[in-house]
Design a protein around this motif. Structure first.
Motif, mmCIF file in Angstrom:
data_model
loop_
_atom_site.group_PDB
_atom_site.id
_atom_site.type_symbol
_atom_site.label_atom_id
_atom_site.label_comp_id
_atom_site.label_asym_id
_atom_site.label_seq_id
_atom_site.Cartn_x
_atom_site.Cartn_y
_atom_site.Cartn_z
ATOM 1 N N UNK A 102 0.838 -1.203 0.000
ATOM 2 C CA UNK A 102 0.000 0.000 0.000
ATOM 3 C C UNK A 102 0.867 1.245 0.000
ATOM 4 N N UNK A 103 0.522 2.180 -0.894
ATOM 5 C CA UNK A 103 1.251 3.435 -1.040
ATOM 6 C C UNK A 103 0.503 4.598 -0.404
ATOM 7 N N UNK A 104 -0.857 4.521 -0.338
ATOM 8 C CA UNK A 104 -1.659 5.622 0.205
ATOM 9 C C UNK A 104 -2.840 5.052 0.971
ATOM 10 N N UNK A 105 -3.162 5.693 2.095
ATOM 11 C CA UNK A 105 -4.376 5.394 2.852
ATOM 12 C C UNK A 105 -5.096 6.703 3.143
ATOM 13 N N UNK A 106 -6.413 6.659 3.110
ATOM 14 C CA UNK A 106 -7.198 7.841 3.425
ATOM 15 C C UNK A 106 -8.519 7.458 4.060
ATOM 16 N N UNK A 107 -9.021 8.325 4.904
ATOM 17 C CA UNK A 107 -10.317 8.139 5.566
ATOM 18 C C UNK A 107 -11.103 9.425 5.386
ATOM 19 N N UNK A 108 -12.385 9.279 5.057
ATOM 20 C CA UNK A 108 -13.243 10.466 4.994
ATOM 21 C C UNK A 108 -14.617 10.134 5.554
ATOM 22 N N UNK A 109 -15.292 11.165 6.015
ATOM 23 C CA UNK A 109 -16.677 11.051 6.462
ATOM 24 C C UNK A 109 -17.539 11.944 5.593
ATOM 25 N N UNK A 110 -18.781 11.509 5.370
ATOM 26 C CA UNK A 110 -19.719 12.283 4.564
ATOM 27 C C UNK A 110 -21.136 12.036 5.073
ATOM 28 N N UNK A 111 -22.101 12.605 4.391
ATOM 29 C CA UNK A 111 -23.508 12.547 4.820
ATOM 30 C C UNK A 111 -23.645 13.129 6.226
#
Length: 131
Positions: A102-111
């Motif tokens: 793995x080269x990139x990890x990301x977390x996001x929240x929406x709604x």
């Protein structure tokens, strides 16, 4: 040329953080450590913005630049660190990690919903029984 008026204060649709690593993550333990750091950044941003989201999304980019996302939605909005970490880890573990770097990890929240607008005594709707 765009003649529309600038709208600097539009509604936030998502909030997140991601990190591109200078080295490939190979072990699940390495991935979880980095995921926890990213989750803390997201949590702090949620607290600052006073937001809670119903959907948590995990973004992964592999060393071959293939990118995938996985998400989980909740009935009620969440903004606590433990839920963000646990969900991101579950989403990570649900992917095929065997022989993957793995080269990139990301977390996001929406709604989003503003936490003050969520009644503390609200009943979580569930599935009714058949009989």
């Amino acid at each position: 040329i765009d003649d529309r008026a600038v709208q600097p204060f539009r509604k936030t649709k998502s909030l997140g953080a991601e990190d591109t690593f200078s080295f490939d993550l190979i072990t699940l333990e390495e991935m979880q450590v980095q995921l926890d750091k990213i989750a803390l950044l997201v949590y702090e941003r949620l607290q600052k913005s006073k937001l809670a989201g119903r959907t948590i999304t995990l973004k992964i980019k592999y060393s071959d630049f293939k990118r995938i996302t996985r998400n989980k939605s909740f009935v009620t909005p969440v903004s606590d660190l433990d839920t963000i970490i646990d969900t991101a880890r579950q989403l990570l573990e649900s992917t095929d990690l065997k022989d993957k770097k793995i080269r990139l990890l990301g977390i996001s929240l929406s709604n989003f919903e503003i936490p003050e607008q969520i009644p503390s005594t609200s009943i979580i709707p569930g599935q009714l029984t058949l009989f």
